[in-house]
Enzyme design. Structure first.
Site, short mmCIF file in Angstrom:
data_model
loop_
_atom_site.label_atom_id
_atom_site.label_comp_id
_atom_site.label_asym_id
_atom_site.label_seq_id
_atom_site.Cartn_x
_atom_site.Cartn_y
_atom_site.Cartn_z
N TYR A 155 -6.02 52.59 1.06
CA TYR A 155 -6.13 51.50 2.04
C TYR A 155 -4.82 51.32 2.78
O TYR A 155 -4.78 51.28 4.02
CB TYR A 155 -6.54 50.22 1.33
CG TYR A 155 -6.41 48.98 2.19
CD1 TYR A 155 -7.16 48.82 3.35
CD2 TYR A 155 -5.53 47.95 1.83
CE1 TYR A 155 -7.04 47.69 4.13
CE2 TYR A 155 -5.41 46.81 2.61
CZ TYR A 155 -6.17 46.69 3.76
OH TYR A 155 -6.04 45.57 4.54
N ALA A 156 -3.72 51.22 2.04
CA ALA A 156 -2.40 51.07 2.67
C ALA A 156 -2.06 52.27 3.54
O ALA A 156 -1.51 52.12 4.63
CB ALA A 156 -1.34 50.87 1.59
#
Length: 340
Positions: A155-156
């Protein structure tokens, strides 16, 4: 102005759209209404905007970001002047379980938005990044001027990729873009997959709370109204080149292109156990804590340095966590018709 808001049925997107409508802007809303969490909550959020439909001030279209033709057609049918791109596949832990969902929405979907902005001469693209990009960084508070090349979740990594993709379009096509690194947004109409929702439900149902890192997490919890204020301040100030930017000692937060990234947080980290204590107070019930170790992809602490956003837009978060949590509890009990 005519403003496209993607993720308009989501937590932040819906709150931003509502404030835009209140101030007189026309909002074109996009959302795919997926079932990552309760679709009925998303539909209820949309109902908050429907009072503006009589004057055609709010237009909604159900479109998935991966549908390039659908995105392009929306830009053609309802040409926006500026775009607030908040649609994304969210969640750190879910990105470990279902990584391809993040590539589809956060990478493929984002390039479709960039391409549409490029070809329709958009004045300013404001998009959601995340505090998760700081990953393995230890220096606190997190500063936009620090390197963020060590994400700890996919996600990051996708959000870091968004920042890089936006920079390329700002440089090649002179498209003003601004990325906002959100820090743990909470409040009424929030996301059921976030801690505040889960903890409230567990306490009311007399269920144990899974508390990771043994409750020693510190998070820069940021109330939704403060987030909305920051988003609108940034929207109204299109990114410009930094004339003092130097390629020999490059500033990660600015560029010779019209590109910016900002932290948007409360600048007041709170330990997770304090957060739970507040919930216990406002719910009038004690929590059953199931203390667990740090989860893969999580970081122990988040703390936003918001100096750049304050200096350049006048942003000033004002809602203490004691007030924000109480407002959430009041909304939750009203929305779900739970009598305290």
């Amino acid at each position: 102005m005519d403003i496209l808001v993607t993720g308009v049925a989501g937590f932040i997107g819906n709150a931003v759209a509502l404030e835009l409508l209140k101030r007189g802007d026309r909002v074109i809303g996009l959302d795919n209404l997926n079932d990552y969490y309760d679709v009925n909550l998303k539909k209820a959020r949309l109902e908050r905007l429907n009072s503006f439909t009589a004057s055609d001030q709010f237009v909604f279209r159900k479109i998935d970001l991966v549908n390039r033709a659908g995105v392009n057609q929306l830009f053609t049918d309802f040409p926006p002047q500026r775009v607030i791109h908040l649609a994304a596949q969210a969640g750190v832990r879910y990105s470990i379980e279902n990584p391809l969902a993040y590539i589809d929405s956060n990478i493929v979907g984002f390039i479709h938005i960039l391409e549409a902005c490029r070809h329709h001469q958009i004045e300013h693209l404001v998009y959601a990044s995340t505090s998760s990009v700081y990953g393995a960084n230890k220096k606190l508070p997190f500063s936009v001027h620090d390197n963020v090349d060590h994400p700890l979740s996919l996600y990051a990594a996708t959000k870091k990729a968004n920042e890089l993709m936006a920079h390329t379009y700002s440089y090649l096509y002179d498209l003003p873009t601004t990325g906002l690194r959100f820090f743990t947004v909470y409040g009424p109409w929030g996301r059921p997959d976030m801690a505040l929702f889960k903890f409230t439900k567990a306490i009311l149902n007399n269920e144990p709370l899974p508390v990771f890192n043994y409750g020693k997490h510190r998070r820069d919890f940021t109330y939704i109204d403060d987030i909305v204020e920051g988003v609108l301040r940034v929207l109204d100030r299109p990114a410009t080149p930094n004339p003092s930017w130097n390629g020999e000692s490059p500033d990660p937060a600015t560029s010779l292109a019209p590109w910016r990234v900002y932290n948007i947080g409360a600048h007041r980290p709170v330990e997770l156990l304090r957060y739970i204590e507040l919930l216990e107070t406002y719910l009038g019930k004690k929590a059953q804590l199931n203390l667990l170790p740090l989860q893969p992809g999580d970081v122990p602490d988040t703390y936003a340095d918001v100096v750049a956003l304050k200096e350049e837009t006048g942003y000033e978060p004002t809602t203490p966590v004691e007030v924000g949590v109480q407002r959430f509890v009041e909304w939750y009990c009203d929305f779900y018709r739970i009598c305290l």
